[in-house]
Design a protein around this motif. Sequence first.
Motif, PDB file in Angstrom:
ATOM      1  N   GLY A 233       0.835  -1.189   0.000  1.00 30.66           N
ATOM      2  CA  GLY A 233       0.000   0.000   0.000  1.00 30.66           C
ATOM      3  C   GLY A 233       0.869   1.237   0.000  1.00 30.66           C
ATOM      4  O   GLY A 233       2.052   1.192   0.352  1.00 30.66           O
ATOM      5  N   ALA A 234       0.294   2.348  -0.405  1.00 30.02           N
ATOM      6  CA  ALA A 234       1.024   3.614  -0.423  1.00 30.02           C
ATOM      7  C   ALA A 234       0.042   4.748  -0.176  1.00 30.02           C
ATOM      8  O   ALA A 234      -1.138   4.658  -0.527  1.00 30.02           O
ATOM      9  CB  ALA A 234       1.746   3.815  -1.751  1.00 30.02           C
ATOM     10  N   ALA A 235       0.547   5.807   0.432  1.00 24.74           N
ATOM     11  CA  ALA A 235      -0.281   6.978   0.708  1.00 24.74           C
ATOM     12  C   ALA A 235       0.594   8.216   0.626  1.00 24.74           C
ATOM     13  O   ALA A 235       1.796   8.160   0.912  1.00 24.74           O
ATOM     14  CB  ALA A 235      -0.924   6.872   2.091  1.00 24.74           C
ATOM     15  N   PHE A 236      -0.015   9.316   0.236  1.00 25.51           N
ATOM     16  CA  PHE A 236       0.724  10.576   0.241  1.00 25.51           C
ATOM     17  C   PHE A 236      -0.224  11.732   0.498  1.00 25.51           C
ATOM     18  O   PHE A 236      -1.436  11.634   0.274  1.00 25.51           O
ATOM     19  CB  PHE A 236       1.518  10.782  -1.054  1.00 25.51           C
ATOM     20  N   MET A 807      -0.878  34.759  18.680  1.00 28.65           N
ATOM     21  CA  MET A 807      -0.609  33.579  17.866  1.00 28.65           C
ATOM     22  C   MET A 807      -1.099  33.836  16.440  1.00 28.65           C
ATOM     23  O   MET A 807      -1.269  34.969  16.029  1.00 28.65           O
ATOM     24  CB  MET A 807      -1.306  32.362  18.490  1.00 28.65           C
ATOM     25  N   THR A 808      -1.355  32.777  15.707  1.00 26.57           N
ATOM     26  CA  THR A 808      -1.689  32.908  14.286  1.00 26.57           C
ATOM     27  C   THR A 808      -3.097  33.465  14.085  1.00 26.57           C
ATOM     28  O   THR A 808      -4.001  33.227  14.883  1.00 26.57           O
ATOM     29  CB  THR A 808      -1.591  31.551  13.588  1.00 26.57           C
ATOM     30  N   SER A 809      -3.277  34.205  13.000  1.00 28.59           N
ATOM     31  CA  SER A 809      -4.597  34.704  12.613  1.00 28.59           C
ATOM     32  C   SER A 809      -5.223  33.717  11.622  1.00 28.59           C
ATOM     33  O   SER A 809      -4.770  32.581  11.482  1.00 28.59           O
ATOM     34  CB  SER A 809      -4.471  36.105  12.009  1.00 28.59           C
ATOM     35  N   ARG A 810      -6.258  34.156  10.899  1.00 35.34           N
ATOM     36  CA  ARG A 810      -6.929  33.257   9.959  1.00 35.34           C
ATOM     37  C   ARG A 810      -5.993  32.909   8.798  1.00 35.34           C
ATOM     38  O   ARG A 810      -5.336  33.766   8.216  1.00 35.34           O
ATOM     39  CB  ARG A 810      -8.197  33.905   9.422  1.00 35.34           C
ATOM     40  N   VAL A 811      -5.938  31.611   8.491  1.00 38.24           N
ATOM     41  CA  VAL A 811      -5.055  31.111   7.434  1.00 38.24           C
ATOM     42  C   VAL A 811      -5.822  30.082   6.613  1.00 38.24           C
ATOM     43  O   VAL A 811      -6.576  29.263   7.166  1.00 38.24           O
ATOM     44  CB  VAL A 811      -3.772  30.478   8.019  1.00 38.24           C
ATOM     45  N   PHE A 812      -5.623  30.095   5.283  1.00 35.50           N
ATOM     46  CA  PHE A 812      -6.244  29.125   4.386  1.00 35.50           C
ATOM     47  C   PHE A 812      -5.183  28.131   3.918  1.00 35.50           C
ATOM     48  O   PHE A 812      -4.037  28.488   3.652  1.00 35.50           O
ATOM     49  CB  PHE A 812      -6.869  29.823   3.177  1.00 35.50           C
ATOM     50  N   ASN A 813      -5.597  26.867   3.813  1.00 41.51           N
ATOM     51  CA  ASN A 813      -4.686  25.813   3.368  1.00 41.51           C
ATOM     52  C   ASN A 813      -5.430  24.870   2.426  1.00 41.51           C
ATOM     53  O   ASN A 813      -6.626  24.601   2.604  1.00 41.51           O
ATOM     54  CB  ASN A 813      -4.148  25.036   4.577  1.00 41.51           C
ATOM     55  N   VAL A 814      -4.731  24.369   1.428  1.00 38.08           N
ATOM     56  CA  VAL A 814      -5.280  23.389   0.488  1.00 38.08           C
ATOM     57  C   VAL A 814      -4.525  22.081   0.683  1.00 38.08           C
ATOM     58  O   VAL A 814      -3.292  22.077   0.809  1.00 38.08           O
ATOM     59  CB  VAL A 814      -5.145  23.873  -0.974  1.00 38.08           C
ATOM     60  N   LYS A 815      -5.260  20.967   0.707  1.00 31.73           N
ATOM     61  CA  LYS A 815      -4.634  19.685   1.012  1.00 31.73           C
ATOM     62  C   LYS A 815      -5.162  18.596   0.082  1.00 31.73           C
ATOM     63  O   LYS A 815      -6.366  18.494  -0.150  1.00 31.73           O
ATOM     64  CB  LYS A 815      -4.893  19.298   2.476  1.00 31.73           C
ATOM     65  N   LEU A 816      -4.239  17.780  -0.414  1.00 36.18           N
ATOM     66  CA  LEU A 816      -4.568  16.635  -1.270  1.00 36.18           C
ATOM     67  C   LEU A 816      -4.155  15.363  -0.549  1.00 36.18           C
ATOM     68  O   LEU A 816      -3.017  15.240  -0.085  1.00 36.18           O
ATOM     69  CB  LEU A 816      -3.833  16.736  -2.610  1.00 36.18           C
ATOM     70  N   ASN A 817      -5.073  14.391  -0.461  1.00 33.94           N
ATOM     71  CA  ASN A 817      -4.799  13.096   0.169  1.00 33.94           C
ATOM     72  C   ASN A 817      -5.082  11.976  -0.821  1.00 33.94           C
ATOM     73  O   ASN A 817      -6.094  12.014  -1.537  1.00 33.94           O
ATOM     74  CB  ASN A 817      -5.679  12.891   1.407  1.00 33.94           C
ATOM     75  N   ALA A 818      -4.212  10.982  -0.825  1.00 31.63           N
ATOM     76  CA  ALA A 818      -4.414   9.834  -1.711  1.00 31.63           C
ATOM     77  C   ALA A 818      -3.835   8.595  -1.058  1.00 31.63           C
ATOM     78  O   ALA A 818      -2.860   8.650  -0.302  1.00 31.63           O
ATOM     79  CB  ALA A 818      -3.745  10.067  -3.062  1.00 31.63           C
ATOM     80  N   ARG A 819      -4.465   7.456  -1.350  1.00 33.97           N
ATOM     81  CA  ARG A 819      -3.970   6.165  -0.866  1.00 33.97           C
ATOM     82  C   ARG A 819      -4.182   5.112  -1.946  1.00 33.97           C
ATOM     83  O   ARG A 819      -5.266   5.021  -2.533  1.00 33.97           O
ATOM     84  CB  ARG A 819      -4.691   5.743   0.421  1.00 33.97           C
ATOM     85  N   LEU A 820      -3.127   4.368  -2.209  1.00 30.88           N
ATOM     86  CA  LEU A 820      -3.178   3.314  -3.230  1.00 30.88           C
ATOM     87  C   LEU A 820      -3.440   1.964  -2.579  1.00 30.88           C
ATOM     88  O   LEU A 820      -3.035   1.712  -1.437  1.00 30.88           O
ATOM     89  CB  LEU A 820      -1.858   3.269  -3.994  1.00 30.88           C
TER      90      LEU A 820
END
Length: 820
Positions: A233-236, A807-820
């Motif tokens: 299996g693999a994931a990233f 501390m940190t203020s509002r922040v946007f993040n984009v995320k990609l998940n995959a698993r084989l």
Amino acid sequence: MDIKKIILASLLLLFTCISFAQNAYVKGVVIDNENHPVSDVNITCLGNVAQSDANGVFEIIVPSNRKVSLIFTHISLKMISLTVSLKPNEVFLFNPVMNNSEEQMGEVFVSSKNKKRVQGIVTVEPETIKKIPGANAGIENILKTLPGVNSNNELSTQYAVRGGNYDENLVYVNEVEVYRPFLIRSGQQEGLSFTNTDLVQNVDFSAGGFQAKYGDKLSSVLDITYRKPTRFGAAFEASLLGGSAAVDLVSKNKKWSAVTGVRYRNNSLLVNSQDTETNYTPTFADIQTNVNYDISEKWQISFLGNISQNKYLYEPLTRKTNFGTIDKPMALNVYYEGQEKDQYDTYFGALKTTYKASPTLTFKLIGSLFHTTEQEHFDILAQYRLGNVDEDGNVEDNDFTRGIGSQLNHARNDLDALIANAEIKGFKEWLNDSQLEFGLKYTRESIRDRVVEWEVIDSAGFSINPPLQILPENNQPYQPYTGPLLPYQDVRATNFNTINRFSGYTQFNKKTTLGSNQIWYHIGARFQAWNVDGVVEEGKTQFVVSPRAQFAIKPDWDMDMVFRVSGGLYHQPPFYRELRDLDGVVNPNVKAQESVHIVLGNDYNFKMWNRPFKWVTEVYYKSLSDVNVYSIDNVRIRYIANNNAKAYAQGFDFRLNGEFVPGTESWVSFGYLKTEENYENRGYIARPTDQRLKFAMLFQDYMPNIPSVKLYLNLVYNTGLPGGAPAYSDPYLYQSRLNDYRRADVGFAKVFVDSSTQNLKTGWLKNFKELSLGLEIFNLFNNQNAITNTWVRDVYSKNQYAIPNYMTSRVFNVKLNARL
């Protein structure tokens, strides 16, 4: 013998066996590809038949202690086959997803969840850890939503539990204790947690009253097991904060298996949202592997390894912070020169072998080595101006300046630590539901440490003298000052220490009955002996014994309820950081902190909306003696390194978790805590971790019309902590608190492939077991949370202003998940 008597005796024996047979239970909710409940599903097991109701809910009795198969059939959907092996009275929750394209078959072997339930252990699913958003996502991100666990720093993976500090928590991975770097003082410098979420199989957490088999800490245990893969299996994962990749490998003969993960993280996105403008180049990276080899059915061997490098390069430029009241707004402007260069390199390896001498006797031999080299080098000059704010939010040029000055910080701190462990553990099981566990461990800690750290403060052109020394009175400019010019803080020390520790435990576990009620109890004791070498004053050998016990009862009621009481005597022998005083000098004879700890708990399983829920209540009290008083600045802990205090902690925690939305687990937790200390009989004051109220929510949902779009919410509210005092101040004179901590992180994910849709996909999507693209919003409501205060003097009124370090203020993040 008469044949009739033989037949009669056989029937009587068969009837007796059947009468004393114990059963287990499988229950859950059947849903379809659209996440809608499926009614009229027939579930069969060895002649037992059950059917799901209009809400998809089902429950079926299955024999325990044997491998059995359950068949799920529906008139218009494909069959599902599930093979399980359950303990007596085990309740296994299974929520099958039925589709109309392909039959599904699966096999699971589950240990008794009642075992963890009666021990007061919280189990967190790895899938939940991966999905829930957070500025520092991982296991610790989830822990902070549990009752009794507190943290006011989203950049840090450290946490406090029920009045304890960051150094009072045990962390195990595959039964091996893991360590943190020593010199880290800011959450920005931490980078990655040791635990790699991509490799995790099981996560157990206890917030107190844990058993003797766990180590010598006062507050909590986090027990993590890494996955032993059975197929490739693999994931990233990739996001604006970094990325990770993991791979599962298995040999053809199934004897070898390995899971390996690589991670990289850069916190620039988060730090750039703070008040300070910087040139910030952090790199946090590690590689981790868990290799298993089955020599035979009785003998297995495994290796856990980790290499990590944290580089923290920090060059502050300017800072602007607005504070004060609506009627009297003020601002602090700071201009910086200089930079900070920190680096933490850690190397960890552990070899573990398990030998099953007989079906009821198992031995484990564990050896581990941890090496860290750390440097903390900085020279930063900060020149500030304090004044009123104009309409544009700037310090008014035409108004008088309330404060002006400068501050120069210098450090050349270096540390090299080598920690070696050798441990043997045993487990003996008897047929009458009782076990004996025992272990013996040797630890050698070799630490070389150089501390050179000073700070010079200039206010309105006059150098500020150190607060802890008796010097001539400074009445400038009215009278000339004749005393020496000294830095405000000056710490210089060199330590070469070796600490030898011997520890061990014995524990007896028993399950029995009292009438028709089920009883569990665990009785055990730990010991530790240690001494500190390599100091001017030779350290004496110290010895402590810690008896502990747990008792649980499950009444024979219609309600599924368990009552628990646990506790005992807990000791925490000092680690290196606890031996080092405010001047950086090691005191070899610091004693172990001692806590008499008791926890009363209630665990209630019930159904609401025909879905499973759990309500957990715990009340606790700790009486602490030989307390080593400390202060916290960001995540840096500084100890006085003596045992001249006593303290207590008391409170209660609630947690409600269950399927608020079918097929997903969410929870709400609430806690109350009060912890105080009495240093040298001066009276009780709040400890630095006196977090009075805590509320947290973890919620998972999906859009009703678009079930492939998921929603994840992580919400935390904590009342303010003590700690708003100037450095080196007397805590009995400064008992101000920081503002309340309020934070909400939300994530949205479009799921292209998951377990319910994998068999329906065609083309390139069919190669994935999971694939999703998400948007995360950290600090959704843009709350200004402060971790510490900067203290600035007003040259006119001689007052000191507490300027919050946000501390940190509002922040946007984009995320990609995959698993084989």
